[in-house]
Design an enzyme around this catalytic site. Structure first.
Site, mmCIF file in Angstrom:
data_model
loop_
_atom_site.group_PDB
_atom_site.id
_atom_site.type_symbol
_atom_site.label_atom_id
_atom_site.label_comp_id
_atom_site.label_asym_id
_atom_site.label_seq_id
_atom_site.Cartn_x
_atom_site.Cartn_y
_atom_site.Cartn_z
ATOM 1 N N PRO A 1 37.335 41.475 33.580
ATOM 2 C CG PRO A 1 36.518 43.824 33.470
ATOM 3 C CD PRO A 1 36.249 42.508 32.801
ATOM 4 C CD GLU A 2 38.493 37.023 38.427
ATOM 5 O OE1 GLU A 2 38.837 37.242 39.621
ATOM 6 O OE2 GLU A 2 38.087 36.111 37.766
#
Ligand SMILES: [Zn+2]
Length: 277
Positions: free
Chosen positions: A11-12
């Site tokens: 996840p960014e």
């Protein structure tokens, strides 16, 4: 072939922002009625008094700093969560899964679970009015959606390291990850190995909007998945995306050239040698 596996492994910032917006729908203004930690830790221990401090608290708002999600309560406590490499919040799932490590319930019966198979995520409680001094936040640079070209120029001043690596340095700019740095440099036409301090303000005035745009487009794509946020087994924050250069080694760029991969700081950089100088 490779073009089809474009769910980010990690996840960014856009996934965290999308998650926070999804949680906001169900948590803002609600009182937390039940907290259950189903194990003692993720990457580190859950706060020992997590249940005591959150049970009965009302959520006053949510936010994000870099890749951390923030859940503020009326007790001057903020629950700070990080999704690590595989974390996600699930809302009103039909059944618990093995990796649902932390459960929250609200006064209207909404059930949330923090699922994290690889357990690189974290949950902390920090005094809301001391968030800026929390060690993980204290040294962070400005948010990429807020930074200006002039400020980035000041932060890169005198730096001879590659711009790719400097943009991943959380003290210079907070919350940017590998994918979006590759994509933003491509859009701005900047070669990833160029010394950060040597890039003119004029070129940074192309880079900063490119950073804003790649993030905003991903957040918008994630936002469109939020319509389903309340569905059974709804998992917040992950959505499919397509990239111009990321993970496209050897594939054609729009210019007719081929995307190239190099390794910088132990991580892959994807770029177009014809478009990026
Ligand atoms: Zn190209």
């Amino acid at each position: 072939m490779a073009a089809l596996r474009h769910i980010a492994a990690m996840p960014e910032l856009p996934e965290v922002e999308t998650t926070v917006r999804g949680l906001e729908h169900v948590l803002r203004g609600r009182t937390i009625s039940r907290v259950e930690a189903r194990r003692a830790d993720l990457r580190r221990s859950f706060p020992k008094d997590l249940g005591q401090r959150l049970t009965g608290a009302t959520v006053t708002g949510l936010g994000r700093r870099a890749k951390y999600g923030l859940i503020h309560t009326d007790r001057n406590d903020t629950m700070v969560f990080h999704l690590g490499m595989s974390g996600s919040w699930r809302i009103n799932h039909s059944k618990l899964e093995k990796h649902d490590h932390l459960l929250l319930e609200t006064d209207d019966g909404t059930r949330l679970s923090l699922n994290d198979p690889r357990r690189f995520g974290s949950v902390d409680l920090v005094a809301t009015d001391e968030l800026g001094n929390w060690p993980a936040f204290k040294a962070l640079g400005p948010e990429p959606l807020d930074i200006t070209a002039e400020e980035l120029k000041r932060r890169l001043f005198g730096r001879s390291a590659a711009i790719k690596l400097l943009l991943l340095d959380q003290r210079i700019i907070a919350g940017l990850g590998n994918i979006y740095v590759c994509e933003a440099l491509y859009r701005a036409g900047i070669h990833p190995t160029r010394a950060g301090g040597s890039i003119s303000l004029g070129r940074l005035k192309r880079l900063v909007p490119a950073i804003h745009d790649v993030l905003a487009e991903a957040i918008a794509a994630g936002g469109s998945t939020l319509r389903d946020f309340a569905s059974p087994n709804g998992e917040l924050g992950y959505f499919s995306k397509s990239f111009a250069v990321y993970d496209r080694e050897g594939q054609p760029c729009a210019c007719g050239g081929a995307v190239k991969r190099i390794v910088q700081g132990g991580r892959s950089t994807f770029y177009c040698p014809r478009c990026q100088r």
